[in-house]
Design a protein around this motif. Structure first.
Motif: not given
Lengths: 199, 393
Positions: A145-171
């Motif tokens: 609901x606000x234009x704060x892009x950090x966590x969108x990009x964090x998840x996107x980058x995890x998807x891009x690089x592959x070595x960063x796990x989504x569980x770790x992102x959530x943590x």
């Protein structure tokens, strides 16, 4: 070693994104290092932050000059002139404001992730450089609901690089935020992850 | 800060974490069981004292946090607190350290074991908020013990050691780390918990303190009849602190499993060229030497200096006395002469070594130091006839 450079504007949380990335990488079993390009921060001005990932402890302390990944949080930074290289260095506000070359040091194999509505084909990348685009601002408005892009990009980058796990992102999101804010940001990271995976 | 946002890293409990350097130092200092913290914020030290304030506000700190109106006040407050026999802490940078100058000498002269962090930063004018080591190097003769951390981990470890040595010798200790480079980096670090630290660092048992029930004067007036002896005593005690530090570094390793040393040699054993440095730049030097990013770095050695006061004279002679070419990298300068560490190395090796010693000034005012620049420093030092050179790109 993987080197990442993040470009944003003061207030967009480039340093926070760098830290979240390093933390998520660490929780994914990598060694990591995040640090800001120590500028005189002010809202709206270009900000740079760096991340390094490796299998062993990172001793190198210099800035990142030839990144393997570049994240651009604000596409309006692209196209600005480098005030030093262009010979226009000065303290006139407009020049400093635009004086950033987000492609600097991009090499063969560098991947650039840009927050923009435009498709990757709209950007002129140096030879051998791959561009991926994601409309993180739009997704953030939708999820947070606000234009704060950090966590969108964090998840996107995890998807891009592959070595960063989504569980770790959530943590790391749960460590830094609490309650509803944390939940919204986890949803945002997932949204970013899915968007880049389908891209 | 947003109410829903916690500070980088979370609680003050121990364990292996990934934290910002400043938070790691704040947690370690808290776990050392400090009683009084007083500080005035200044970039790049600010995060350290903000995190301590947060630890206190979160109910995780057992110390008094006394807000000060300046660095002069902050160091005076910890001086007073230490004089009553409690463990104290302050932190500063650059102009803040300079503003403390008069009191720094008093703390040392009064033999109060204050521990202070200096987040090393360049000195004005021109104003510059970035890292170099000019601030602390300017305080070299204040009578404080001075140590320099290479990583966030080592800097945290040096704080624990600093309290041990300061309280045993009654000499204040300044723990230095490169501002921004280490204060603002997020990297893996082991935070030692209070229980484990207590095994190494027992409670300070002061003998002479300010106490209304048993009045005495500290730092009183002294005539020419005694002043020299008191100064010599402090000098002798700083020299003697070296032995105690070496011993406690062994104990530290036994308890915490990590090595500390006054100085340490790395790289090729049969090296003809040795690079001497202090602080975080050592990481970049190690990387440059190991990857041979420049031909001149092949077969180079590295001498890391952790302790500037006391200075490990004999150890340095033993480690590099036979080397032919010595390059000393300083992020500070005694203007008009050369790098301050370079002068120290020259003093130690005088009459003991035939080495060619070049003072290389790098990284002033936050100028980035790359691996390539380390190679260039070695190359240039071999070519130049100058005693001191500047490598800026």
């Amino acid at each position: 070693m993987v080197e990442i450079r993040i470009h944003g504007r003061g207030g967009q949380g480039s340093v926070t994104l760098a830290e979240l990335l390093a933390e998520a990488a660490y929780y994914s079993g990598l060694m990591s290092q995040a640090f800001p390009n120590f500028g005189v921060e002010r809202r709206g001005a270009p900000v740079t932050a760096y991340v390094r990932l490796d299998k062993k402890f990172i001793r190198l302390r210099s800035q990142v000059y030839e990144p393997d990944y570049i994240i651009v949080q604000d596409a309006s930074l692209i196209g600005g002139v480098d005030p030093v290289k262009s010979g226009k260095a000065g303290i006139r506000q407009g020049e400093l404001f635009n004086g950033v070359n987000v492609f600097a040091g991009a090499k063969k194999g560098t991947v650039i992730l840009i927050n923009t509505k435009k498709p990757a084909s709209d950007f002129k990348a140096p030879a051998g450089v791959r561009i991926k685009t994601i409309y993180a601002t739009g997704l953030a408005l939708e999820v947070i609901g606000r234009p704060i892009v950090n966590t969108i990009l964090l998840g996107a980058f995890a998807g891009l690089i592959g070595t960063i796990k989504m569980e770790a992102v959530e943590k790391v999101i749960t460590e830094r935020f609490s309650g509803e804010i944390a939940q919204k940001n986890i949803a945002a990271a997932k949204k970013g992850y899915t968007a880049i995976s389908n891209n | 800060m947003n109410k829903n946002m916690s500070a980088k890293g979370g609680s003050a409990a121990g364990g292996k974490k990934i934290l910002e350097g400043s938070r790691a130092i704040a947690e370690t200092v808290n776990n050392c069981g400090v009683a009084v913290v007083s500080a005035y914020p200044i970039t790049p030290q600010t995060h350290i004292v903000e995190e301590l304030a947060k630890i206190k506000a979160d109910g995780q700190g057992n110390f008094e946090y006394v807000r000060a109106e300046s660095e002069f006040a902050a160091i005076s407050i910890v001086l007073g607190a230490a004089a009553t026999g409690v463990r104290t802490y302050t932190a500063t940078s650059a102009q803040g350290l300079l503003l403390m100058t008069e009191v720094l000498f008093n703390v040392a002269g009064m033999r109060l074991p204050v521990v202070m962090t200096d987040a090393n930063r360049a000195i004005s004018a021109p104003i510059n908020i970035w890292n170099d080591q000019q601030d602390a190097m300017t305080m070299r003769d204040s009578g404080w013990l001075m140590v320099y951390g290479e990583t966030v981990q080592e800097t945290c470890d040096l704080h624990i050691l600093a309290y041990k040595i300061a309280e045993a010798t009654l000499i204040p200790a300044m723990v230095n780390l490169d501002g921004f480079v280490l204060t603002h980096v997020v990297e893996p670090v082991e935070i030692e918990d209070a229980k484990k630290i207590k095994i190494f660092l027992s409670a300070w048992k002061p003998t002479e303190i300010l106490d209304v029930k048993k009045p005495l004067t500290l730092g009183a007036f002294v005539t020419p009849a005694h002043y020299m002896e008191i100064r010599k005593e402090l000098h002798d005690d700083i020299v003697a602190a070296k032995k105690l530090m070496t011993k406690e570094m062994v104990n530290f390793k036994k308890i915490f499993g990590r090595k500390l040393s006054l100085c340490e040699y790395g790289g090729a054993k049969d090296a003809g060229t040795v690079i001497v440095a202090m602080g975080s730049v050592l990481g970049t030097i190690r990387e440059a030497v190991e990857t041979h990013c420049n031909a001149s770095l092949r077969n180079a050695g590295i001498l890391k200096i952790t302790s500037l006061r006391p200075f490990p004279d004999e150890e340095i002679i033993k480690l590099i006395g036979s080397k032919k070419n010595i390059i000393v990298i300083d992020k500070s300068i005694s203007l008009g002469t050369e790098g301050i560490l370079a002068t120290e190395i020259r003093r130690v090796l005088y009459g003991k070594s035939k080495a060619r010693i070049t003072s290389v000034i790098m990284g002033l005012g936050g100028r980035d130091i790359t691996m390539e620049m380390i190679g260039k420093a070695v190359e240039e030092s071999k070519k130049t006839k100058e005693q001191v050179i500047f490598i800026g790109k």
